[in-house]
Design a protein around this motif. Sequence first.
Motif, PDB file in Angstrom:
ATOM      1  N   TYR A 172       7.235  -3.729  -8.396  1.00 54.22           N
ATOM      2  CA  TYR A 172       8.687  -3.911  -8.496  1.00 54.22           C
ATOM      3  C   TYR A 172       9.008  -5.128  -9.368  1.00 54.22           C
ATOM      4  O   TYR A 172       9.896  -5.083 -10.224  1.00 54.22           O
ATOM      5  CB  TYR A 172       9.293  -4.079  -7.097  1.00 54.22           C
ATOM      6  CG  TYR A 172      10.773  -4.360  -7.142  1.00 54.22           C
ATOM      7  CD1 TYR A 172      11.678  -3.317  -7.301  1.00 54.22           C
ATOM      8  CD2 TYR A 172      11.263  -5.665  -7.067  1.00 54.22           C
ATOM      9  CE1 TYR A 172      13.042  -3.567  -7.386  1.00 54.22           C
ATOM     10  CE2 TYR A 172      12.617  -5.924  -7.150  1.00 54.22           C
ATOM     11  CZ  TYR A 172      13.494  -4.870  -7.304  1.00 54.22           C
ATOM     12  OH  TYR A 172      14.836  -5.120  -7.395  1.00 54.22           O
ATOM     13  N   ALA A 173       8.269  -6.212  -9.163  1.00 56.24           N
ATOM     14  CA  ALA A 173       8.521  -7.441  -9.940  1.00 56.24           C
ATOM     15  C   ALA A 173       8.336  -7.180 -11.437  1.00 56.24           C
ATOM     16  O   ALA A 173       9.143  -7.617 -12.266  1.00 56.24           O
ATOM     17  CB  ALA A 173       7.579  -8.549  -9.472  1.00 56.24           C
ATOM     18  N   LEU A 174       7.296  -6.430 -11.795  1.00 54.13           N
ATOM     19  CA  LEU A 174       7.049  -6.122 -13.207  1.00 54.13           C
ATOM     20  C   LEU A 174       8.188  -5.266 -13.779  1.00 54.13           C
ATOM     21  O   LEU A 174       8.715  -5.545 -14.864  1.00 54.13           O
ATOM     22  CB  LEU A 174       5.716  -5.376 -13.343  1.00 54.13           C
ATOM     23  CG  LEU A 174       5.394  -4.869 -14.748  1.00 54.13           C
ATOM     24  CD1 LEU A 174       5.011  -6.020 -15.667  1.00 54.13           C
ATOM     25  CD2 LEU A 174       4.277  -3.829 -14.724  1.00 54.13           C
ATOM     26  N   GLN A 199      -0.926  11.139  -1.373  1.00 55.27           N
ATOM     27  CA  GLN A 199      -0.759   9.709  -1.097  1.00 55.27           C
ATOM     28  C   GLN A 199       0.008   9.031  -2.242  1.00 55.27           C
ATOM     29  O   GLN A 199       0.868   8.180  -2.019  1.00 55.27           O
ATOM     30  CB  GLN A 199      -2.135   9.053  -0.941  1.00 55.27           C
ATOM     31  CG  GLN A 199      -2.088   7.614  -0.485  1.00 55.27           C
ATOM     32  CD  GLN A 199      -3.473   6.957  -0.520  1.00 55.27           C
ATOM     33  OE1 GLN A 199      -4.479   7.582  -0.897  1.00 55.27           O
ATOM     34  NE2 GLN A 199      -3.513   5.698  -0.133  1.00 55.27           N
ATOM     35  N   GLY A 200      -0.293   9.459  -3.460  1.00 57.27           N
ATOM     36  CA  GLY A 200       0.370   8.884  -4.628  1.00 57.27           C
ATOM     37  C   GLY A 200       1.861   9.183  -4.629  1.00 57.27           C
ATOM     38  O   GLY A 200       2.686   8.315  -4.933  1.00 57.27           O
ATOM     39  N   ASP A 201       2.197  10.402  -4.268  1.00 57.90           N
ATOM     40  CA  ASP A 201       3.599  10.810  -4.240  1.00 57.90           C
ATOM     41  C   ASP A 201       4.388   9.966  -3.233  1.00 57.90           C
ATOM     42  O   ASP A 201       5.508   9.522  -3.503  1.00 57.90           O
ATOM     43  CB  ASP A 201       3.644  12.303  -3.877  1.00 57.90           C
ATOM     44  CG  ASP A 201       5.013  12.892  -4.089  1.00 57.90           C
ATOM     45  OD1 ASP A 201       5.540  12.728  -5.197  1.00 57.90           O
ATOM     46  OD2 ASP A 201       5.546  13.478  -3.134  1.00 57.90           O
ATOM     47  N   MET A 202       3.772   9.734  -2.080  1.00 57.66           N
ATOM     48  CA  MET A 202       4.434   8.919  -1.048  1.00 57.66           C
ATOM     49  C   MET A 202       4.651   7.491  -1.532  1.00 57.66           C
ATOM     50  O   MET A 202       5.708   6.898  -1.348  1.00 57.66           O
ATOM     51  CB  MET A 202       3.581   8.879   0.220  1.00 57.66           C
ATOM     52  CG  MET A 202       3.950   9.977   1.204  1.00 57.66           C
ATOM     53  SD  MET A 202       2.748  10.062   2.532  1.00 57.66           S
ATOM     54  CE  MET A 202       2.700   8.369   3.109  1.00 57.66           C
ATOM     55  N   LEU A 203       3.620   6.969  -2.175  1.00 53.42           N
ATOM     56  CA  LEU A 203       3.686   5.604  -2.698  1.00 53.42           C
ATOM     57  C   LEU A 203       4.792   5.507  -3.744  1.00 53.42           C
ATOM     58  O   LEU A 203       5.596   4.572  -3.756  1.00 53.42           O
ATOM     59  CB  LEU A 203       2.328   5.271  -3.313  1.00 53.42           C
ATOM     60  CG  LEU A 203       2.014   3.835  -3.661  1.00 53.42           C
ATOM     61  CD1 LEU A 203       2.078   2.958  -2.433  1.00 53.42           C
ATOM     62  CD2 LEU A 203       0.605   3.748  -4.276  1.00 53.42           C
ATOM     63  N   PHE A 204       4.815   6.519  -4.608  1.00 52.61           N
ATOM     64  CA  PHE A 204       5.830   6.543  -5.655  1.00 52.61           C
ATOM     65  C   PHE A 204       7.232   6.566  -5.049  1.00 52.61           C
ATOM     66  O   PHE A 204       8.122   5.833  -5.475  1.00 52.61           O
ATOM     67  CB  PHE A 204       5.634   7.768  -6.553  1.00 52.61           C
ATOM     68  CG  PHE A 204       6.772   7.976  -7.511  1.00 52.61           C
ATOM     69  CD1 PHE A 204       6.906   7.156  -8.620  1.00 52.61           C
ATOM     70  CD2 PHE A 204       7.725   8.957  -7.281  1.00 52.61           C
ATOM     71  CE1 PHE A 204       7.967   7.321  -9.500  1.00 52.61           C
ATOM     72  CE2 PHE A 204       8.790   9.121  -8.155  1.00 52.61           C
ATOM     73  CZ  PHE A 204       8.912   8.305  -9.261  1.00 52.61           C
ATOM     74  N   ARG A 205       7.413   7.392  -4.026  1.00 51.92           N
ATOM     75  CA  ARG A 205       8.765   7.497  -3.456  1.00 51.92           C
ATOM     76  C   ARG A 205       9.206   6.195  -2.795  1.00 51.92           C
ATOM     77  O   ARG A 205      10.376   5.827  -2.838  1.00 51.92           O
ATOM     78  CB  ARG A 205       8.847   8.682  -2.494  1.00 51.92           C
ATOM     79  CG  ARG A 205       9.108   9.967  -3.312  1.00 51.92           C
ATOM     80  CD  ARG A 205       9.440  11.157  -2.479  1.00 51.92           C
ATOM     81  NE  ARG A 205       8.229  11.869  -2.130  1.00 51.92           N
ATOM     82  CZ  ARG A 205       7.896  12.223  -0.895  1.00 51.92           C
ATOM     83  NH1 ARG A 205       8.688  11.919   0.106  1.00 51.92           N
ATOM     84  NH2 ARG A 205       6.779  12.860  -0.660  1.00 51.92           N
ATOM     85  N   ARG A 206       8.237   5.478  -2.239  1.00 53.76           N
ATOM     86  CA  ARG A 206       8.590   4.171  -1.662  1.00 53.76           C
ATOM     87  C   ARG A 206       9.035   3.204  -2.755  1.00 53.76           C
ATOM     88  O   ARG A 206       9.997   2.447  -2.604  1.00 53.76           O
ATOM     89  CB  ARG A 206       7.396   3.598  -0.905  1.00 53.76           C
ATOM     90  CG  ARG A 206       7.373   4.116   0.542  1.00 53.76           C
ATOM     91  CD  ARG A 206       6.022   3.914   1.203  1.00 53.76           C
ATOM     92  NE  ARG A 206       5.562   2.536   1.185  1.00 53.76           N
ATOM     93  CZ  ARG A 206       4.274   2.177   1.261  1.00 53.76           C
ATOM     94  NH1 ARG A 206       3.335   3.098   1.322  1.00 53.76           N
ATOM     95  NH2 ARG A 206       3.939   0.911   1.266  1.00 53.76           N
ATOM     96  N   LEU A 207       8.338   3.258  -3.888  1.00 58.70           N
ATOM     97  CA  LEU A 207       8.717   2.386  -5.008  1.00 58.70           C
ATOM     98  C   LEU A 207      10.099   2.783  -5.527  1.00 58.70           C
ATOM     99  O   LEU A 207      10.963   1.930  -5.776  1.00 58.70           O
ATOM    100  CB  LEU A 207       7.668   2.502  -6.117  1.00 58.70           C
ATOM    101  CG  LEU A 207       7.975   1.776  -7.419  1.00 58.70           C
ATOM    102  CD1 LEU A 207       7.960   0.257  -7.199  1.00 58.70           C
ATOM    103  CD2 LEU A 207       6.949   2.139  -8.513  1.00 58.70           C
ATOM    104  N   GLN A 208      10.288   4.076  -5.666  1.00 60.34           N
ATOM    105  CA  GLN A 208      11.543   4.553  -6.250  1.00 60.34           C
ATOM    106  C   GLN A 208      12.754   4.214  -5.371  1.00 60.34           C
ATOM    107  O   GLN A 208      13.844   3.944  -5.887  1.00 60.34           O
ATOM    108  CB  GLN A 208      11.469   6.057  -6.473  1.00 60.34           C
ATOM    109  CG  GLN A 208      12.496   6.549  -7.461  1.00 60.34           C
ATOM    110  CD  GLN A 208      12.362   8.041  -7.703  1.00 60.34           C
ATOM    111  OE1 GLN A 208      11.984   8.790  -6.801  1.00 60.34           O
ATOM    112  NE2 GLN A 208      12.660   8.476  -8.892  1.00 60.34           N
TER     113      GLN A 208
END
Length: 293
Positions: A172-174, A199-208
Motif C-alpha cells: 500500500y505504501a508503495l 490465496q492470491g485472489d484473497m490477498l489481492f482483494r484485501r489490498l484492493q
Amino acid sequence: MASPELNVIHNTRLDGLAQPVQVIAVTGGKGGTGKSAVAVNLATALAQAGRRTLLLDGDLGLANVDVLLGLTPRYTLEHVLRGERTLEEVIVQSSAGVRVVPAASGVARMAALSRTEQAGIIQAFTALAEPLEMLIIDTAAGICETVLQFCQSAQQVLVVLRDEPAALTDTYALIKVLSRERGVRQFRVLANMTRERGQGDMLFRRLQRVTDRYLEVALDYVGEIPEDAWLQRAVQSQRAVIELFPSSPAAQAFRNLARVANRWPLALGPSGRLEFFFERMLARPAPRLQVLK
Ligand SMILES: Nc1ncnc2c1ncn2[C@@H]1O[C@H](COP(=O)(O)OP(=O)(O)OP(=O)(O)O)[C@@H](O)[C@H]1O
Ligand SMILES: [Mg+2]
C-alpha cells in the motif's frame, strides 16, 4: 478468432524508432517478494514466445539477475554511461535467449545523469540492432528514487505481492507514493509464493479494499505463482525455472503470466516509444537542482 497476442505482435511491426515498446517495471513493497524471480522468468517466457525481450537489472543487491541466470558479464551499464562500450557490447544473453543489461552502479546513477549522458543512453537503447518489443526491469527492494523513476516511466507497473506479515502495508505504501507523487494510476498485481489456489485472489482483494478507499488507482489482478521447490532448485543451478523445469507448477504459472502480459495494451504514438521512456525516466532527477540552474 484472431488471437490478441497476434494483434500485439502486428502492432509492433512498425519502422525503427516509431515502434512502441512494452516496458514493464517489476516491483514490490519490500524485499524478498520474488521480484527478481518474476522478472527473470517473465522475460524468459516472453523470449521463448518469440518476443524480442531485454531484461534490465535495476537492482544492485546480491541476488542479481546475472547471478540468477548464471551469466558473467564483463561490462555493465556504467561502461555505456562512460562512453567506453556500446550497449550491444554490454548486453549478455542467457541460455534461454533473454538479453540482459547488467546493472552495477550505472543504474543508481540513472537517477541523476547529465544532459549529455541522458542523450547518450537514449541513443544507446534506441539504436539497438534488433528493435525491442519488451523491456522488463527488475527493481530493487524498498521505495527509493531509482525504483520510483523506473515505475513512473514504465508502461506497466507489475507489483509482486507475497502473503506475509506487513505485506499489505508495504505494498500500500508503495502504491500510495507512486500514485500521489508520481502520477501512476494503474497497477498490475501478482501474488507470488502462494500455498493454495485462490490465496492470491484473497490477498489481492484485501489490498484492493484499502486502495479503493483511500487512493485513486486501478488495480488489476494478474494471477498467482505458487511456491515451488523446483524454482529454488533452478535458482541453485542459476537458470530460469521456466527453462530448466518447464512443466513445474511455477513455470506453468509464469507462462500464463507471459500470455497475460502479451495482451496488455501498448501505448501507441510517441509515449509508447523507448526514447520517451528514458526521457520520463531521466527528466526529473532532482527538482531542486533544476531550480538552481
Ligand atoms: N514462487 C516461488 N517459489 C519458491 N521460491 C520462490 C518463489 N519466488 C521466489 N522464491 C525465492 O524467494 C527468494 C526471494 O526471491 P527473489 O530474490 O526473486 O526476491 P526479490 O523480491 O527480488 O528480493 P530482493 O528484494 O532482495 O531483490 C529467493 O530465494 C527465491 O528463490
Ligand atoms: Mg531482487
